[in-house]
Design an enzyme around this catalytic site. Sequence first.
Site, PDB file in Angstrom:
ATOM      1  N   HIS A  46      -8.593  21.614   7.363  1.00 17.25           N
ATOM      2  CA  HIS A  46      -8.426  20.861   8.597  1.00 17.25           C
ATOM      3  C   HIS A  46      -7.628  21.670   9.608  1.00 17.25           C
ATOM      4  CE1 HIS A  46      -8.741  16.958  10.477  1.00 17.25           C
ATOM      5  NE2 HIS A  46      -7.527  17.120  10.946  1.00 17.25           N
TER       6      HIS A  46
ATOM      7  N   GLU B 287     -13.474  14.684  16.243  1.00 12.96           N
ATOM      8  CA  GLU B 287     -12.603  15.099  15.129  1.00 12.96           C
ATOM      9  C   GLU B 287     -13.118  16.363  14.456  1.00 12.96           C
ATOM     10  OE1 GLU B 287     -11.267  11.964  12.505  1.00 12.96           O
ATOM     11  OE2 GLU B 287     -10.776  13.395  10.925  1.00 12.96           O
TER      12      GLU B 287
ATOM     13  N   ASP C   2     -24.368   1.045  18.391  1.00 16.91           N
ATOM     14  CA  ASP C   2     -23.104   0.349  18.610  1.00 16.91           C
ATOM     15  C   ASP C   2     -22.143   0.652  17.452  1.00 16.91           C
ATOM     16  OD1 ASP C   2     -21.058  -1.540  18.799  1.00 16.91           O
ATOM     17  OD2 ASP C   2     -22.371  -3.136  19.503  1.00 16.91           O
TER      18      ASP C   2
END
Length: 427
Positions: free
Chosen positions: A380, A89, A282
């Site tokens: 963004h 991202e 994890d």
Amino acid sequence: MTSAAGSNRSSRIAGFHKLSPRDRLDLVAGFAGLDEAQVAHLANMGNLDPMLADKLIENVIGTMNIPVGVATNMKIDGEDVLVPMATEESSVVAAVCNAAKQVYETGFFTSVSGNLMIAQVQAVDVADPAGARIRILEKRDEIKAACDACDPVLVSLGGGFRDLEVRLLDTPSGTMVVTHLIVDTRDAMGANAVNTMAEKLAPSIAAWSGGRVYLRILSNLADRRLARARAVWKAADIGGEAVRDGIVSAYEFAAADPYRAATHNKGIMNGISAVVLATGNDTRAVEAGAHAYAARSGRYSSLTTYEVDKDGNLSASIELPLAVGLIGGATKVHPTARACLAILGVTTAERLARIIAAVGLAQNFSALKALATTGIQKGHMALHAQNIAMMAGAVGEEIDRVARLLVERASVRMDVAQKVLEEVRGN
Ligand code: MEV
């Protein structure tokens, strides 16, 4: 090598797991009608040895490359740290760098509650649950000895059994007796260690409770392995009191509303999961623990808090379960994870958890600041535009040029990117 996908394709492929990654890939390519470029792409396993990839999971045909970026400006407990983050991202790494820059002078302060993991043993069909609970609690010494015998290495490193809890749960099929083994797993995430102990203890718990044992597995709600971080952003360093108050209001919104809290915490996990992944830990375990912890009051809420301190500055904090380790699983064998741990320079799981908590707070600060001021789309979109430019076929220097033009035209879309690319190439 490849063939068009046929209509009589079967997913039942005898012995698939016994093949080499390359042979499996050829079979999959035939099944799916992959073209040569796709096959060549999947066959290139980059910097992960195919033999190792094939050992990590089952039925391997390729690897998935995710960029690793490094967050700068982080000072944690007085020490400067470069933080590797693996994420697909855009804006995530930049957000941490920006947040940390605005608080660099003092940095982040962190702590942990311990390295304790919980394993659960579920007993059902117990005639006298209250009595069973007391009988199991009486066996504490025996349980400790059995747990510690499962993992002498862990005990030699200062870990091992620490505590016992027995809970009674009312369920539609009766009262379940749920035993919690609480174990210090030191620098291991600890899933294997505590699962082994739970399985070992199960027959005894069945006998002591007089019931039947079903599940024997860790809890990902690792609320005895909390990591905390705090930081104070000076109002003057973040754009003044209005920005500060906007951030507090954004926090209060998340604290009051699960719909907003889910997005707020997703932003936190953008940072946290990226470090967890980069270090071979994890991500799903940490995410499950974080979200369960966020709902511990009975209503899902924010993992962070923001307040105005006595000097008028923004006092921020985060607390969440962080079950991460330095040994075991991919952390030990994945060369990228090893290198990322070397960049971090951590020698204990506790330090890793503390750094990760600080990253989560930094990530959240940046998101809230952007949301409470200009909105996130401006920043963004600039990064997203680069992805769109690449998807439209831009290469090399074209990528920045196309991305810049997309942002200037306030139209970061694939169709526009294709036209812009044609213009750029025509020039
Ligand atoms: C996007 O990946 C994350 C944010 O939505 C987080 C938030 O809203 O706080 C920006």
